[in-house]
Design a protein around this motif. Structure first.
Motif, PDB file in Angstrom:
ATOM      1  N   GLY A 124       0.794  -1.214   0.000  1.00  0.00           N
ATOM      2  CA  GLY A 124       0.000   0.000   0.000  1.00  0.00           C
ATOM      3  C   GLY A 124       0.829   1.268   0.000  1.00  0.00           C
ATOM      4  N   VAL A 175     -10.156   2.838   1.101  1.00  0.00           N
ATOM      5  CA  VAL A 175      -8.730   3.102   0.960  1.00  0.00           C
ATOM      6  C   VAL A 175      -8.414   4.301   1.843  1.00  0.00           C
ATOM      7  CG1 VAL A 175      -6.879   3.717  -0.637  1.00  0.00           C
ATOM      8  CG2 VAL A 175      -8.715   2.186  -1.385  1.00  0.00           C
ATOM      9  N   TRP A 206      -3.512  -5.824  -0.702  1.00  0.00           N
ATOM     10  CA  TRP A 206      -2.932  -4.874  -1.644  1.00  0.00           C
ATOM     11  C   TRP A 206      -1.781  -5.571  -2.349  1.00  0.00           C
ATOM     12  CZ3 TRP A 206      -4.194   0.611  -0.537  1.00  0.00           C
ATOM     13  CH2 TRP A 206      -3.809   1.464  -1.585  1.00  0.00           C
ATOM     14  N   SER A 255      -1.982   0.627  -8.970  1.00  0.00           N
ATOM     15  CA  SER A 255      -2.262  -0.021  -7.688  1.00  0.00           C
ATOM     16  C   SER A 255      -3.382  -1.032  -7.879  1.00  0.00           C
ATOM     17  CB  SER A 255      -2.690   1.004  -6.644  1.00  0.00           C
ATOM     18  OG  SER A 255      -1.617   1.826  -6.300  1.00  0.00           O
ATOM     19  N   ILE A 293      -5.872  -3.902  -5.637  1.00  0.00           N
ATOM     20  CA  ILE A 293      -6.357  -4.473  -4.383  1.00  0.00           C
ATOM     21  C   ILE A 293      -7.318  -5.601  -4.728  1.00  0.00           C
ATOM     22  CG2 ILE A 293      -7.749  -4.047  -2.312  1.00  0.00           C
ATOM     23  CD1 ILE A 293      -6.887  -1.098  -2.507  1.00  0.00           C
TER      24      ILE A 293
END
Length: 144
Positions: free
Chosen positions: A4, A32, A60, A69, A71
């Motif tokens: 993260g 988040v 993550w 990113s 998740i």
């Protein structure tokens, strides 16, 4: 760098670490959070909503310095959702990986972030990988 933790251009133009975490719970959402001036604040509005029941786990994916990113979230409703944000500050998009038709308890990424392990209520563990075209494919099932 912790899961993260992202790299983002700071005010001076230099890259700096941005600390974030993801949470899920009985409100059926994934949130988040971002560490700003010593306190955690929600970083996505509204919370990420695609599950119909409790979110049991979130993980993550390591991003190895890439701006994207990812998740994964697992839910009591039997689904796993893959959430992606192309880069810091952009909108998260969710895509259902699979409907397991039984509660999904855990999701866990490989160290390189390219394989996702999913543990479901039937005592199955399946491994998933994203193909070049962006589709997720089951690689194998780990026998109980």
């Amino acid at each position: 760098m912790a899961p993260g933790a992202l790299i983002s251009p700071g005010p001076s133009g230099q890259f700096e670490y941005v600390q974030k975490l993801a949470s899920g719970g009985c409100d059926n959402t994934v949130k988040v959070w971002k560490l700003t001036n010593g306190s955690w604040r929600m970083d996505c509005f509204p919370a990420l909503q695609m599950h119909r029941d409790w979110v049991r786990d979130v993980a993550w994916a390591p991003n190895l310095g890439l701006p994207k990113s990812t998740i994964a979230s697992a839910s009591q409703d039997g689904t796993v959702v893959i959430w992606t944000a192309p880069k810091e500050g952009e909108q998260w998009e969710g895509r259902v990986l699979n409907d397991f038709r039984t509660p999904v308890w855990r999701v866990s990424w490989s160290l390189t972030g390219n394989i996702l392990a999913v543990s479901d209520g039937n005592n199955n563990v399946t491994l998933w990988k994203e193909a070049v075209d962006g589709e997720w494919q089951q690689v194998t099932t780990v026998e109980p």
